[in-house]
Design a protein around this motif. Structure first.
Motif, mmCIF file in Angstrom:
data_model
loop_
_atom_site.group_PDB
_atom_site.id
_atom_site.type_symbol
_atom_site.label_atom_id
_atom_site.label_comp_id
_atom_site.label_asym_id
_atom_site.label_seq_id
_atom_site.Cartn_x
_atom_site.Cartn_y
_atom_site.Cartn_z
ATOM 1 N N UNK A 172 77.523 61.030 30.823
ATOM 2 C CA UNK A 172 76.107 60.744 30.922
ATOM 3 C C UNK A 172 75.341 62.062 30.980
ATOM 4 N N UNK A 173 74.261 62.156 30.215
ATOM 5 C CA UNK A 173 73.427 63.341 30.181
ATOM 6 C C UNK A 173 72.019 62.962 30.616
ATOM 7 N N UNK A 174 71.520 63.570 31.677
ATOM 8 C CA UNK A 174 70.182 63.300 32.164
ATOM 9 C C UNK A 174 69.372 64.585 32.043
ATOM 10 N N UNK A 175 68.188 64.500 31.463
ATOM 11 C CA UNK A 175 67.326 65.667 31.304
ATOM 12 C C UNK A 175 65.931 65.356 31.825
ATOM 13 N N UNK A 176 65.134 66.387 31.983
ATOM 14 C CA UNK A 176 63.725 66.214 32.321
ATOM 15 C C UNK A 176 62.967 66.091 31.011
ATOM 16 N N UNK A 177 62.216 65.013 30.861
ATOM 17 C CA UNK A 177 61.458 64.789 29.641
ATOM 18 C C UNK A 177 59.996 65.197 29.836
ATOM 19 N N UNK A 178 59.317 64.622 30.827
ATOM 20 C CA UNK A 178 57.930 64.956 31.135
ATOM 21 C C UNK A 178 57.799 65.296 32.610
ATOM 22 N N UNK A 179 56.993 66.278 32.899
ATOM 23 C CA UNK A 179 56.494 66.521 34.248
ATOM 24 C C UNK A 179 54.983 66.340 34.161
ATOM 25 N N UNK A 180 54.372 65.876 35.217
ATOM 26 C CA UNK A 180 52.940 65.605 35.202
ATOM 27 C C UNK A 180 52.222 66.542 36.167
ATOM 28 N N UNK A 181 51.159 67.170 35.679
ATOM 29 C CA UNK A 181 50.293 68.006 36.502
ATOM 30 C C UNK A 181 48.849 67.579 36.249
ATOM 31 N N UNK A 182 48.064 67.483 37.302
ATOM 32 C CA UNK A 182 46.667 67.120 37.095
ATOM 33 C C UNK A 182 45.860 68.298 36.564
#
Length: 136
Positions: free
Chosen positions: A1-11
């Motif tokens: 299984x490969x898990x990555x960061x796709x989106x981070x949210x900043x205001x």
């Protein structure tokens, strides 16, 4: 299984200032720019890496947020304590010089930390804390 960061949210509080910072100063490419009424969601990311991005969003776009919550979010953003992200670069000093020349709000100049990381920190135009680590 490969898990990555796709989106981070900043205001963001000013979409044009956010673009000048993330696109022009940091060098990220704009992947998407979507508006609705008076609001904009801008997705930026490192060039050549479309699978990793930051979504710059209106901080109080959720219609379920009360006026008290909106006020609290605005106060936390003004203090620079609402959101943060850590980036990485192979040229910390070069990036620091570029951001300093662009007028970024410097929080910490490049420094070797006791825990083995060389990093710096600054705030984006909305007050979000942005740390940058030096990679090998």
């Amino acid at each position: 299984m490969n898990v990555t960061v796709h989106h981070a949210f900043l205001p963001h509080t000013d979409p044009e200032a956010a673009l000048r910072f993330y696109r022009d100063a940091l060098g990220f490419e704009v992947l998407d720019d979507v508006g609705y009424e008076e609001m904009r969601w801008i997705t930026v990311g490192p060039r050549g890496r479309p699978g990793t991005s930051i979504v710059l969003h209106p901080p109080t776009a959720d219609p379920g947020i009360s006026e008290d919550e909106r006020r609290t979010i605005a106060e936390l953003m003004a203090k620079g304590s609402f959101a943060a992200i850590t980036l990485a670069t192979d040229d910390l000093d070069g990036l620091f010089e570029r951001l300093e020349a662009a007028g970024a709000d410097i929080v910490q100049e490049p420094a070797d930390q006791d825990y083995g990381v060389r990093d710096c920190a600054f705030r984006d135009p909305a007050g979000n804390l942005v740390r940058v680590n030096q990679t090998a």
